[in-house]
Design a protein around this motif. Structure first.
Motif, PDB file in Angstrom:
ATOM      1  N   THR A 194      16.316   4.169 -13.102  1.00  0.00           N
ATOM      2  CA  THR A 194      16.817   4.837 -11.902  1.00  0.00           C
ATOM      3  C   THR A 194      18.249   5.327 -12.038  1.00  0.00           C
ATOM      4  OG1 THR A 194      17.443   2.704 -10.965  1.00  0.00           O
ATOM      5  CG2 THR A 194      15.321   3.598 -10.291  1.00  0.00           C
ATOM      6  N   GLU A 195      18.857   5.143 -13.218  1.00  0.00           N
ATOM      7  CA  GLU A 195      20.288   5.408 -13.258  1.00  0.00           C
ATOM      8  C   GLU A 195      20.650   6.883 -13.351  1.00  0.00           C
ATOM      9  OE1 GLU A 195      22.074   3.289 -16.432  1.00  0.00           O
ATOM     10  OE2 GLU A 195      21.241   4.576 -17.979  1.00  0.00           O
ATOM     11  N   LYS A 196      19.675   7.742 -13.669  1.00  0.00           N
ATOM     12  CA  LYS A 196      20.029   9.158 -13.745  1.00  0.00           C
ATOM     13  C   LYS A 196      19.647   9.904 -12.464  1.00  0.00           C
ATOM     14  CE  LYS A 196      19.654   9.158 -18.743  1.00  0.00           C
ATOM     15  NZ  LYS A 196      18.903   9.559 -19.940  1.00  0.00           N
ATOM     16  N   TYR A 197      19.224   9.151 -11.429  1.00  0.00           N
ATOM     17  CA  TYR A 197      18.808   9.802 -10.187  1.00  0.00           C
ATOM     18  C   TYR A 197      19.916  10.649  -9.596  1.00  0.00           C
ATOM     19  CZ  TYR A 197      14.278   7.402  -9.559  1.00  0.00           C
ATOM     20  OH  TYR A 197      12.974   6.970  -9.667  1.00  0.00           O
TER      21      TYR A 197
ATOM     22  N   ALA B 290      15.460   6.276 -22.710  1.00  0.00           N
ATOM     23  CA  ALA B 290      16.213   7.446 -22.229  1.00  0.00           C
ATOM     24  C   ALA B 290      15.285   8.527 -21.676  1.00  0.00           C
ATOM     25  CB  ALA B 290      17.082   8.019 -23.348  1.00  0.00           C
ATOM     26  N   LYS B 291      14.216   8.830 -22.409  1.00  0.00           N
ATOM     27  CA  LYS B 291      13.316   9.898 -21.947  1.00  0.00           C
ATOM     28  C   LYS B 291      12.618   9.514 -20.654  1.00  0.00           C
ATOM     29  CE  LYS B 291      12.362  13.043 -25.612  1.00  0.00           C
ATOM     30  NZ  LYS B 291      12.704  12.393 -26.903  1.00  0.00           N
ATOM     31  N   LEU B 292      12.177   8.254 -20.572  1.00  0.00           N
ATOM     32  CA  LEU B 292      11.523   7.787 -19.344  1.00  0.00           C
ATOM     33  C   LEU B 292      12.493   7.842 -18.174  1.00  0.00           C
ATOM     34  CD1 LEU B 292       9.230   4.675 -19.809  1.00  0.00           C
ATOM     35  CD2 LEU B 292       8.670   6.883 -18.846  1.00  0.00           C
ATOM     36  N   SER B 293      13.751   7.542 -18.479  1.00  0.00           N
ATOM     37  CA  SER B 293      14.777   7.570 -17.440  1.00  0.00           C
ATOM     38  C   SER B 293      14.896   8.981 -16.875  1.00  0.00           C
ATOM     39  CB  SER B 293      16.106   7.112 -18.047  1.00  0.00           C
ATOM     40  OG  SER B 293      17.101   7.114 -17.055  1.00  0.00           O
TER      41      SER B 293
ATOM     42  N   TYR C  35      14.199  13.242 -12.835  1.00  0.00           N
ATOM     43  CA  TYR C  35      14.045  14.670 -12.530  1.00  0.00           C
ATOM     44  C   TYR C  35      12.670  15.042 -12.036  1.00  0.00           C
ATOM     45  CZ  TYR C  35      18.302  14.607 -15.308  1.00  0.00           C
ATOM     46  OH  TYR C  35      19.546  14.301 -15.798  1.00  0.00           O
ATOM     47  N   ILE C  36      11.651  14.243 -12.390  1.00  0.00           N
ATOM     48  CA  ILE C  36      10.298  14.643 -12.011  1.00  0.00           C
ATOM     49  C   ILE C  36       9.617  13.633 -11.089  1.00  0.00           C
ATOM     50  CG2 ILE C  36       8.013  15.240 -12.912  1.00  0.00           C
ATOM     51  CD1 ILE C  36       9.499  16.382 -15.352  1.00  0.00           C
ATOM     52  N   LEU C  37       9.563  12.380 -11.497  1.00  0.00           N
ATOM     53  CA  LEU C  37       8.781  11.412 -10.725  1.00  0.00           C
ATOM     54  C   LEU C  37       9.476  10.990  -9.434  1.00  0.00           C
ATOM     55  CD1 LEU C  37       7.497   9.180 -13.661  1.00  0.00           C
ATOM     56  CD2 LEU C  37       6.355  11.098 -12.536  1.00  0.00           C
ATOM     57  N   ARG C  38      10.773  10.704  -9.558  1.00  0.00           N
ATOM     58  CA  ARG C  38      11.595  10.343  -8.385  1.00  0.00           C
ATOM     59  C   ARG C  38      10.974   9.235  -7.549  1.00  0.00           C
ATOM     60  NH1 ARG C  38      13.257  16.453  -7.099  1.00  0.00           N
ATOM     61  NH2 ARG C  38      14.899  16.611  -8.656  1.00  0.00           N
ATOM     62  N   VAL C  39      10.498   8.206  -8.209  1.00  0.00           N
ATOM     63  CA  VAL C  39       9.985   7.033  -7.506  1.00  0.00           C
ATOM     64  C   VAL C  39      11.158   6.334  -6.816  1.00  0.00           C
ATOM     65  CG1 VAL C  39       8.970   4.751  -7.833  1.00  0.00           C
ATOM     66  CG2 VAL C  39       8.126   6.699  -9.162  1.00  0.00           C
ATOM     67  N   ASP C  40      11.025   6.037  -5.527  1.00  0.00           N
ATOM     68  CA  ASP C  40      12.115   5.355  -4.822  1.00  0.00           C
ATOM     69  C   ASP C  40      12.454   4.054  -5.538  1.00  0.00           C
ATOM     70  OD1 ASP C  40      13.446   3.515  -2.901  1.00  0.00           O
ATOM     71  OD2 ASP C  40      13.257   5.244  -1.584  1.00  0.00           O
TER      72      ASP C  40
ATOM     73  N   PRO D 122       0.805  -1.232   0.000  1.00  0.00           N
ATOM     74  CA  PRO D 122       0.000   0.000   0.000  1.00  0.00           C
ATOM     75  C   PRO D 122       0.834   1.276   0.000  1.00  0.00           C
ATOM     76  CG  PRO D 122      -0.777  -1.538   1.693  1.00  0.00           C
ATOM     77  CD  PRO D 122       0.493  -2.104   1.144  1.00  0.00           C
ATOM     78  N   GLN D 123       2.073   1.170   0.468  1.00  0.00           N
ATOM     79  CA  GLN D 123       2.893   2.384   0.509  1.00  0.00           C
ATOM     80  C   GLN D 123       3.138   2.936  -0.898  1.00  0.00           C
ATOM     81  OE1 GLN D 123       3.884  -0.685   1.205  1.00  0.00           O
ATOM     82  NE2 GLN D 123       6.010  -1.092   0.627  1.00  0.00           N
ATOM     83  N   THR D 124       2.989   2.079  -1.930  1.00  0.00           N
ATOM     84  CA  THR D 124       3.237   2.552  -3.292  1.00  0.00           C
ATOM     85  C   THR D 124       2.154   3.508  -3.764  1.00  0.00           C
ATOM     86  OG1 THR D 124       2.119   0.577  -4.144  1.00  0.00           O
ATOM     87  CG2 THR D 124       4.519   0.484  -3.984  1.00  0.00           C
ATOM     88  N   LYS D 125       1.030   3.528  -3.045  1.00  0.00           N
ATOM     89  CA  LYS D 125      -0.045   4.429  -3.449  1.00  0.00           C
ATOM     90  C   LYS D 125       0.358   5.890  -3.261  1.00  0.00           C
ATOM     91  CE  LYS D 125      -3.332   2.044  -1.037  1.00  0.00           C
ATOM     92  NZ  LYS D 125      -4.695   1.660  -0.603  1.00  0.00           N
ATOM     93  N   THR D 126       1.400   6.096  -2.498  1.00  0.00           N
ATOM     94  CA  THR D 126       1.854   7.450  -2.225  1.00  0.00           C
ATOM     95  C   THR D 126       2.176   8.236  -3.473  1.00  0.00           C
ATOM     96  OG1 THR D 126       3.321   8.732  -0.781  1.00  0.00           O
ATOM     97  CG2 THR D 126       4.342   6.987  -2.023  1.00  0.00           C
ATOM     98  N   TYR D 127       2.514   7.539  -4.556  1.00  0.00           N
ATOM     99  CA  TYR D 127       2.882   8.239  -5.786  1.00  0.00           C
ATOM    100  C   TYR D 127       1.668   8.577  -6.641  1.00  0.00           C
ATOM    101  CZ  TYR D 127       7.588   6.805  -4.531  1.00  0.00           C
ATOM    102  OH  TYR D 127       8.768   6.624  -3.865  1.00  0.00           O
ATOM    103  N   PHE D 128       0.490   8.167  -6.197  1.00  0.00           N
ATOM    104  CA  PHE D 128      -0.706   8.365  -7.013  1.00  0.00           C
ATOM    105  C   PHE D 128      -1.846   9.000  -6.237  1.00  0.00           C
ATOM    106  CE2 PHE D 128       0.838   6.056 -10.660  1.00  0.00           C
ATOM    107  CZ  PHE D 128       1.802   5.221 -10.109  1.00  0.00           C
TER     108      PHE D 128
END
Lengths: 111, 142
Positions: free
Chosen positions: B138-141, B82-85, B90-95, B38-44
């Motif tokens: 996650t590699e461009k985090y 690449a774009k999704l990365s 830069y924007i979504l920053r999902v752990d 349930p903690q994943t709901k935090t992104y939505f």
């Protein structure tokens, strides 16, 4: 620090004397540090520099990848204690990223 | 971690079947994710996450489309995503830990629908492939 804080890591060293100040722990710590120095000296090609160690971990040691993060963290803590003024946030981040990269290389050949 | 030729072949073969039900699998995987973790709901916070919701289905499709792109360009996942990365960095920053969780849910959904195809070897290949996708995202985090 790793064996004290994360006792499950001792599972990989049943053949070691893990008491404080043990000669085996000292020697092994030296090995680990030596490998980190190698990686730092070849920082643009860590995979190349640690290729043999990578094979060793993949084929023989098979340390669960999660443990590399734990050891990395303990290492950072020790660096922070011994060189507090050096470990600014930026240096901390760089060192952490470097240790992650080393961990990745050592687990890259697992499968 | 690179995929062997055999692993790539396994991924591509199963994808041919998965693609026919991609939207449903995507929605189901997300549903599994939100229910089990349930903690994943935090992104939505902006989503209606009830079963069958249009937003869930829409997002599931997006995720599966991206995976399809990765399958099609399995030799260069980094280039393909690449774009999704960058979006994730830069924007979504999902752990990063959540990618493992979603990958696991996708594997469960695929296994449930194609039990006889999901041999141990295919399972391993798909897990490795989804791990690669997760690494790229996650590699461009930092």
């Amino acid at each position: 620090r790793m064996f004290a804080t994360y006792p499950q890591t001792k599972t990989y060293f049943p053949h070691f004397d893990l008491a404080h100040g043990s000669a085996q722990v000292k020697a092994h710590g030296k090995k680990v540090a030596g490998a980190l120095v190698e990686a730092a000296n070849h920082i643009d090609d860590i995979a190349g520099a640690l290729s043999k160690l990578s094979d060793l971990h993949a084929q023989k040691l098979r340390v669960d990848p999660v443990n590399f993060k734990l050891l990395g963290q303990c290492f950072l803590v020790v660096v922070a204690i011994h060189h507090p003024s050096v470990l600014t946030p930026e240096v901390h981040a760089s060192l952490d990223k470097f240790l992650c990269a080393v961990g990745t290389v050592l687990t890259a050949k697992y499968r | 971690m690179t995929l062997t030729q055999a692993e790539k072949a396994a991924v591509v073969t199963i994808w041919a079947k998965v693609a026919t039900q991609a939207d449903a699998i995507g929605a189901e995987s997300l549903e599994r994710l939100f229910t089990t973790y349930p903690q994943t709901k935090t992104y939505f916070p902006h989503f209606d996450l009830s079963q069958g919701s249009a937003q869930l289905r829409g997002h599931g499709s997006k995720v599966m489309n991206a995976i399809g792109e990765a399958v099609k360009n399995i030799g260069d996942i980094r280039g393909a995503l690449a774009k999704l990365s960058e979006l994730h960095a830069y924007i979504l920053r999902v752990d990063p830990v959540n990618f493992k969780l979603l990958s696991h849910c996708i594997l469960c959904s695929v296994a449930a629908r194609y039990p006889s195809d999901f041999t141990p070897e295919v399972h391993a290949a798909w897990d490795k492939f989804l791990s690669s996708v997760s690494s790229v995202l996650t590699e461009k985090y930092r």
